[in-house]
Write a protein that holds these residues in place. Sequence first.
Motif, PDB file in Angstrom:
ATOM      1  N   MET A 182     -52.192  49.444  79.640  1.00  0.00           N
ATOM      2  CA  MET A 182     -52.338  48.396  78.626  1.00  0.00           C
ATOM      3  C   MET A 182     -52.130  48.997  77.238  1.00  0.00           C
ATOM      4  SD  MET A 182     -55.597  45.882  77.954  1.00  0.00           S
ATOM      5  CE  MET A 182     -55.592  44.727  76.578  1.00  0.00           C
ATOM      6  N   THR A 183     -51.288  48.362  76.439  1.00  0.00           N
ATOM      7  CA  THR A 183     -50.982  48.856  75.098  1.00  0.00           C
ATOM      8  C   THR A 183     -52.168  48.633  74.165  1.00  0.00           C
ATOM      9  OG1 THR A 183     -48.657  48.287  75.442  1.00  0.00           O
ATOM     10  CG2 THR A 183     -49.354  48.713  73.184  1.00  0.00           C
ATOM     11  N   LYS A 184     -52.465  49.670  73.400  1.00  0.00           N
ATOM     12  CA  LYS A 184     -53.557  49.540  72.434  1.00  0.00           C
ATOM     13  C   LYS A 184     -53.117  48.650  71.283  1.00  0.00           C
ATOM     14  CE  LYS A 184     -54.608  53.870  71.491  1.00  0.00           C
ATOM     15  NZ  LYS A 184     -55.348  55.055  70.960  1.00  0.00           N
ATOM     16  N   GLN A 185     -53.999  47.737  70.892  1.00  0.00           N
ATOM     17  CA  GLN A 185     -53.757  46.934  69.699  1.00  0.00           C
ATOM     18  C   GLN A 185     -54.696  47.413  68.599  1.00  0.00           C
ATOM     19  OE1 GLN A 185     -53.622  42.664  71.425  1.00  0.00           O
ATOM     20  NE2 GLN A 185     -52.311  42.625  69.616  1.00  0.00           N
ATOM     21  N   ILE A 186     -54.131  47.646  67.433  1.00  0.00           N
ATOM     22  CA  ILE A 186     -54.883  48.230  66.334  1.00  0.00           C
ATOM     23  C   ILE A 186     -54.890  47.280  65.144  1.00  0.00           C
ATOM     24  CG2 ILE A 186     -54.934  50.149  64.677  1.00  0.00           C
ATOM     25  CD1 ILE A 186     -53.485  51.803  66.901  1.00  0.00           C
ATOM     26  N   LEU A 187     -56.042  47.177  64.501  1.00  0.00           N
ATOM     27  CA  LEU A 187     -56.125  46.466  63.226  1.00  0.00           C
ATOM     28  C   LEU A 187     -56.229  47.511  62.125  1.00  0.00           C
ATOM     29  CD1 LEU A 187     -56.458  43.904  61.471  1.00  0.00           C
ATOM     30  CD2 LEU A 187     -58.940  44.130  61.812  1.00  0.00           C
ATOM     31  N   HIS A 188     -55.290  47.477  61.202  1.00  0.00           N
ATOM     32  CA  HIS A 188     -55.331  48.361  60.049  1.00  0.00           C
ATOM     33  C   HIS A 188     -55.977  47.609  58.882  1.00  0.00           C
ATOM     34  CE1 HIS A 188     -52.584  51.257  61.937  1.00  0.00           C
ATOM     35  NE2 HIS A 188     -51.892  50.208  62.363  1.00  0.00           N
ATOM     36  N   ILE A 189     -56.844  48.261  58.164  1.00  0.00           N
ATOM     37  CA  ILE A 189     -57.414  47.700  56.928  1.00  0.00           C
ATOM     38  C   ILE A 189     -57.010  48.626  55.790  1.00  0.00           C
ATOM     39  CG2 ILE A 189     -59.488  46.975  55.704  1.00  0.00           C
ATOM     40  CD1 ILE A 189     -60.857  46.478  58.343  1.00  0.00           C
ATOM     41  N   LEU A 223     -58.661  34.941  49.887  1.00  0.00           N
ATOM     42  CA  LEU A 223     -59.474  36.076  50.332  1.00  0.00           C
ATOM     43  C   LEU A 223     -60.158  35.770  51.664  1.00  0.00           C
ATOM     44  CD1 LEU A 223     -61.190  37.290  47.030  1.00  0.00           C
ATOM     45  CD2 LEU A 223     -59.428  38.475  48.342  1.00  0.00           C
ATOM     46  N   LYS A 224     -60.735  34.583  51.758  1.00  0.00           N
ATOM     47  CA  LYS A 224     -61.415  34.197  52.993  1.00  0.00           C
ATOM     48  C   LYS A 224     -60.431  34.153  54.162  1.00  0.00           C
ATOM     49  CE  LYS A 224     -65.232  31.496  51.030  1.00  0.00           C
ATOM     50  NZ  LYS A 224     -65.852  30.151  50.918  1.00  0.00           N
ATOM     51  N   ASN A 225     -59.227  33.700  53.899  1.00  0.00           N
ATOM     52  CA  ASN A 225     -58.209  33.641  54.947  1.00  0.00           C
ATOM     53  C   ASN A 225     -57.848  35.042  55.439  1.00  0.00           C
ATOM     54  OD1 ASN A 225     -56.138  32.149  56.519  1.00  0.00           O
ATOM     55  ND2 ASN A 225     -54.728  33.322  55.242  1.00  0.00           N
ATOM     56  N   GLU A 226     -57.746  35.994  54.487  1.00  0.00           N
ATOM     57  CA  GLU A 226     -57.442  37.372  54.874  1.00  0.00           C
ATOM     58  C   GLU A 226     -58.579  37.955  55.712  1.00  0.00           C
ATOM     59  OE1 GLU A 226     -54.784  40.693  54.840  1.00  0.00           O
ATOM     60  OE2 GLU A 226     -54.545  38.564  54.368  1.00  0.00           O
ATOM     61  N   LEU A 227     -59.809  37.718  55.261  1.00  0.00           N
ATOM     62  CA  LEU A 227     -60.966  38.265  55.978  1.00  0.00           C
ATOM     63  C   LEU A 227     -61.199  37.580  57.323  1.00  0.00           C
ATOM     64  CD1 LEU A 227     -63.512  38.765  53.058  1.00  0.00           C
ATOM     65  CD2 LEU A 227     -62.096  40.486  54.181  1.00  0.00           C
ATOM     66  N   SER A 228     -60.602  36.392  57.511  1.00  0.00           N
ATOM     67  CA  SER A 228     -60.772  35.681  58.786  1.00  0.00           C
ATOM     68  C   SER A 228     -60.144  36.446  59.946  1.00  0.00           C
ATOM     69  CB  SER A 228     -60.158  34.276  58.700  1.00  0.00           C
ATOM     70  OG  SER A 228     -58.739  34.343  58.632  1.00  0.00           O
ATOM     71  N   LYS A 229     -59.318  37.457  59.619  1.00  0.00           N
ATOM     72  CA  LYS A 229     -58.751  38.305  60.674  1.00  0.00           C
ATOM     73  C   LYS A 229     -59.852  39.055  61.423  1.00  0.00           C
ATOM     74  CE  LYS A 229     -54.396  38.915  58.186  1.00  0.00           C
ATOM     75  NZ  LYS A 229     -53.520  39.847  57.429  1.00  0.00           N
ATOM     76  N   LEU A 230     -61.028  39.119  60.814  1.00  0.00           N
ATOM     77  CA  LEU A 230     -62.163  39.773  61.467  1.00  0.00           C
ATOM     78  C   LEU A 230     -62.963  38.823  62.359  1.00  0.00           C
ATOM     79  CD1 LEU A 230     -63.522  41.915  58.477  1.00  0.00           C
ATOM     80  CD2 LEU A 230     -62.075  42.686  60.379  1.00  0.00           C
ATOM     81  N   ASP A 231     -62.562  37.560  62.381  1.00  0.00           N
ATOM     82  CA  ASP A 231     -63.303  36.587  63.181  1.00  0.00           C
ATOM     83  C   ASP A 231     -62.922  36.638  64.662  1.00  0.00           C
ATOM     84  OD1 ASP A 231     -64.572  35.745  60.897  1.00  0.00           O
ATOM     85  OD2 ASP A 231     -63.209  34.057  60.538  1.00  0.00           O
ATOM     86  N   ASP A 232     -61.800  37.245  64.955  1.00  0.00           N
ATOM     87  CA  ASP A 232     -61.362  37.359  66.350  1.00  0.00           C
ATOM     88  C   ASP A 232     -60.816  38.765  66.565  1.00  0.00           C
ATOM     89  OD1 ASP A 232     -60.531  36.965  68.930  1.00  0.00           O
ATOM     90  OD2 ASP A 232     -58.670  35.947  68.357  1.00  0.00           O
ATOM     91  N   VAL A 233     -61.707  39.690  66.833  1.00  0.00           N
ATOM     92  CA  VAL A 233     -61.292  41.097  66.949  1.00  0.00           C
ATOM     93  C   VAL A 233     -61.289  41.593  68.394  1.00  0.00           C
ATOM     94  CG1 VAL A 233     -62.045  41.707  64.626  1.00  0.00           C
ATOM     95  CG2 VAL A 233     -63.652  41.906  66.540  1.00  0.00           C
ATOM     96  N   GLU A 234     -61.545  40.702  69.324  1.00  0.00           N
ATOM     97  CA  GLU A 234     -61.607  41.130  70.723  1.00  0.00           C
ATOM     98  C   GLU A 234     -60.291  41.746  71.199  1.00  0.00           C
ATOM     99  OE1 GLU A 234     -64.282  41.410  72.697  1.00  0.00           O
ATOM    100  OE2 GLU A 234     -65.252  40.916  70.800  1.00  0.00           O
ATOM    101  N   LYS A 235     -59.193  41.288  70.609  1.00  0.00           N
ATOM    102  CA  LYS A 235     -57.879  41.789  71.052  1.00  0.00           C
ATOM    103  C   LYS A 235     -57.596  43.205  70.564  1.00  0.00           C
ATOM    104  CE  LYS A 235     -55.590  39.450  67.162  1.00  0.00           C
ATOM    105  NZ  LYS A 235     -54.592  38.435  66.782  1.00  0.00           N
ATOM    106  N   TYR A 236     -58.392  43.677  69.592  1.00  0.00           N
ATOM    107  CA  TYR A 236     -58.152  45.016  69.050  1.00  0.00           C
ATOM    108  C   TYR A 236     -58.971  46.060  69.795  1.00  0.00           C
ATOM    109  CZ  TYR A 236     -56.321  42.200  65.206  1.00  0.00           C
ATOM    110  OH  TYR A 236     -55.631  41.291  64.461  1.00  0.00           O
TER     111      TYR A 236
END
Length: 313
Positions: free
Chosen positions: A1-8, A69-82
């Motif tokens: 399974m390919t690792k999915q990464i969130l960069h901040i 800003l809130k829209n950008e931070l909403s990327k943290l609302d679904d982090v299960e895929k990372y």
Amino acid sequence: MTKQILHITNGNALTAYLRELDFEDDILTWQEMLCEGPTIPAIASDEFFKIRSQFLKDHYDIEVDTEELKNELSKLDDVEKYSEIHLWFEYDLFCHINLLGVINLLHQKEIDKPLYLICSGRVEGEKNLKGLGELTPEQLTDHYNKRVFLTNKDKELAITLWRTYCGKDHNILKPYIVTESSFKYMSNCLKAHLKRFPHQKSGLSVLEDNILRLVRDNDIKSKHHLLGYSLNYQGYYGFGDTQHSRLIEKLSIFFDEDETSLKLNRKGHEALLRKYNFASEINNAMVYGGVERLEFQFSVEQNKLIKTVLHVN
């Protein structure tokens, strides 16, 4: 399974650079300057957005798009895929306080993913400290390959430092200057922060003192010319154009300026000689987290912040 990464990343410029280098994972771009202005522990709360928006409007005439800003931070609302989160922050105080805020936000959201830090600073063969955006593609790739895993102890330290920064007693930060951690430059940043407060004798911060010395020791033509010098010779602060321009304007009482030159006046020389305390005259009434700057002065003798006489109970 390919690792999915969130960069901040700490800003749009670095995000764009990573895209140029074919980083295809999701990127959350952090766009704040938490090193100045009031902060509260609860990042991304309605109260947090309100006080930050008001501060940036009042001090820098910046209109914050809170919804963006809130829209950008909403990327943290679904982090299960990372599978991992990679934090791209630089060696300086500007970046490190943002980094503390981001780690605290992840904690508040109960996000428990492996965290890795990519932090620039000293580069082999280079004389000066380097920001991530200043690295060549090869250097940046090398930094990424040598990214540092943040332990639970590292994360707990970051959360403690953030809460302390938001509090009323920044002397509590002092013991952490000698605390070992994976944050290679944290000690330098904490020391730099405490010296942002007015010196007990001159009323100048280290950065303000440095700007006057640049005028004294160089052939400065104008405030714009001085801005370039102050940006290049600021050590561990990492402040931007707008922050330095504001400081230079506050220090105008120490300059004589004409069409071709900018020189220290008598008051400027007296400030560098520490003959008088000019803190109230400069009136740099910035707030750092939970503390009003003018309420404290830095005592070299005691190596700590002390209450300004006017604010002693």
